[in-house]
Structures are given as C-alpha cells and as structure tokens.
Design a protein around this motif. Sequence first.
Motif, short mmCIF file in Angstrom:
data_model
loop_
_atom_site.label_atom_id
_atom_site.label_comp_id
_atom_site.label_asym_id
_atom_site.label_seq_id
_atom_site.Cartn_x
_atom_site.Cartn_y
_atom_site.Cartn_z
N VAL A 1 -45.83 71.22 -12.73
CA VAL A 1 -46.03 70.95 -14.15
C VAL A 1 -47.25 70.08 -14.29
CG1 VAL A 1 -45.04 69.99 -16.25
CG2 VAL A 1 -43.56 71.11 -14.57
N GLU B 1 -39.46 70.91 -21.88
CA GLU B 1 -40.63 71.60 -22.43
C GLU B 1 -40.30 73.08 -22.60
OE1 GLU B 1 -45.35 72.51 -21.40
OE2 GLU B 1 -44.14 71.22 -20.10
N ASP C 1 -37.03 65.07 -20.53
CA ASP C 1 -38.01 65.90 -21.23
C ASP C 1 -37.68 67.37 -20.97
OD1 ASP C 1 -40.67 66.29 -22.65
OD2 ASP C 1 -41.06 67.33 -20.76
N LEU D 1 -49.29 64.92 -18.19
CA LEU D 1 -49.99 64.59 -19.43
C LEU D 1 -51.26 63.82 -19.11
CD1 LEU D 1 -47.01 63.49 -21.67
CD2 LEU D 1 -48.18 65.70 -21.67
N GLU E 1 -40.99 76.75 -23.17
CA GLU E 1 -42.15 77.62 -22.95
C GLU E 1 -42.07 78.92 -23.74
OE1 GLU E 1 -43.23 76.33 -18.36
OE2 GLU E 1 -42.03 78.12 -18.70
N SER F 1 -36.82 68.54 -10.99
CA SER F 1 -37.09 69.32 -12.20
C SER F 1 -36.88 70.80 -11.91
CB SER F 1 -38.52 69.06 -12.68
OG SER F 1 -39.45 69.44 -11.68
N ALA G 1 -37.49 77.20 -20.36
CA ALA G 1 -37.92 75.81 -20.53
C ALA G 1 -37.95 75.12 -19.17
CB ALA G 1 -36.99 75.06 -21.47
N GLU H 1 -37.27 71.54 -17.33
CA GLU H 1 -36.54 70.28 -17.49
C GLU H 1 -37.07 69.26 -16.49
OE1 GLU H 1 -31.88 69.30 -17.80
OE2 GLU H 1 -32.55 69.82 -15.78
N THR H 2 -37.36 68.06 -16.98
CA THR H 2 -37.84 66.96 -16.14
C THR H 2 -37.06 65.70 -16.48
OG1 THR H 2 -40.06 67.93 -16.13
CG2 THR H 2 -39.85 65.65 -15.37
N SER I 1 -32.91 71.84 -26.84
CA SER I 1 -33.31 70.46 -26.59
C SER I 1 -32.11 69.52 -26.63
CB SER I 1 -34.36 70.03 -27.62
OG SER I 1 -35.49 70.87 -27.57
N ARG J 1 -37.25 75.01 -13.76
CA ARG J 1 -37.54 75.94 -14.86
C ARG J 1 -36.30 76.81 -15.06
NH1 ARG J 1 -42.15 77.38 -13.57
NH2 ARG J 1 -43.37 76.49 -15.30
N TYR K 1 -34.48 76.49 -30.51
CA TYR K 1 -35.27 75.39 -29.95
C TYR K 1 -34.52 74.06 -30.04
CZ TYR K 1 -39.33 72.37 -29.16
OH TYR K 1 -40.19 71.42 -28.67
#
Length: 217
Positions: free
Chosen positions: A186, A110, A108, A189, A112, A158, A127, A129-130, A58, A160, A54
């Motif tokens: 995506v 994320e 960012d 938020l 998954e 972005s 993951a 990516e954005t 990142s 996946r 992880y």
Amino acid sequence: MEKPNSEREKKAYLRLRTARRSMMYVVRTLLLVIAGVLVCALAFFTTERMSNLYILSSEGMALRAACVLGGSQKADLEEYFLLTCIAEDERLQSDDYRNYTVSSYNYDLEVEKVFVLPWSATATVTAVETVRLKGTINPDLIEEGKSAADYPLPPWYSGRYRIHFVNTGERWYISELELLEENPAVEPLRTPDLSQSVLPMATPTPTPEPDMIVTVP
C-alpha cells in the motif's frame, strides 16, 4: 370530374402523411424522454446503493476490529454481519489479543471498488484493511525473570478483502469476507515537503517621497 377527385385524394394523402410523421415524432420523443428518466433513475438508485455499501463496509469492518481487540461485543456485529459469517470468521474466533491490553489502535479501510447492480440482491466491495496497534501484555501473565518486552503484541497484518453483501429485503448484510491478498503493498500517505513549498514573498513598503518646496521669486 376525375381531376377534382385526384386533387382531393392527393390532399388526403398529404394530410395522412403529415399526421403519420407527427405521430412518429411524438412517439419517438416520448420514448427518448422515458429512456432518459429510466437512465437517471437507475443511476440514482445505483449511486444510493454504492454509498450505502461504502458506509456499511467501513462501519462493519471497524466494529469487527474492535470486537477482535476486546473493545466491543460480538452481538453488536449482527447489525452488519450474517450469523454464518460471524461464526466462520477465523479472526473473530481467535484469542490472539485476549492476554493483552491494547492501549490504542488506528484503523483504516480503503475502499477500492464497489460493484452492485440496481436490480441485484448481492454486491461486493473490494477494500484494503490496515490496523496499527499499541499495547502490552497483562502484568499478571509475565513470568519471573522476564519483562513485558518479551511478550510483543501480535501484529495485525493488513489485507485486501472482497466483502460480499446480500440484501435480505430490508437492508444489506455482510455475508462473506474473502481474503484476496495478505499484507498487500500500500502506498503510504505522502508527507508534504515544506522545503519545496513556495515561500510567501514580502510585500514591498513604498518609501514616502519628501515634500517638495517650491520657492516663488
């Protein structure tokens, strides 16, 4: 004379059976303890590997974005990526942002899913990516009669990814970036709606009662 012999044989048989049961109980208990220790060790080792993957995902992907945008050197990627992966990465080899000055960007990743086995030398991380960019073209490249608005910053779509890792014996390295989906949907938020929040209630202030005056006749 046969009766005593029979009693002795019976007692010996009972002792043997009791010893056998005790031995089976001890062996079964040891096997359960060993199995429990192995399960705990495998779970701990797997969790440690997942945490490591992880962090490497990142940090490695964020450094890759910085290299594409001109904020880092490609040599820094060798700490996270295999040389073959760096050479085959189309985004790293592109020059879309060479003529632009990126003033700021938000990155960012994320994660998954992380898949790794305790004994395997390969692993995968899925993951999304954005990247959100802000920047302008270099002023010396603006043609006469045009403005910076005529040269919009190339968008960073972005994606996946399935990030493939390989363990070389010392540590994990990213060996391949597999694009599964470009510009995936995506869920943004959520911004809390203050109108739906529970407002604090005021604490009532007790009213002092007047002093009672008692008249004695």
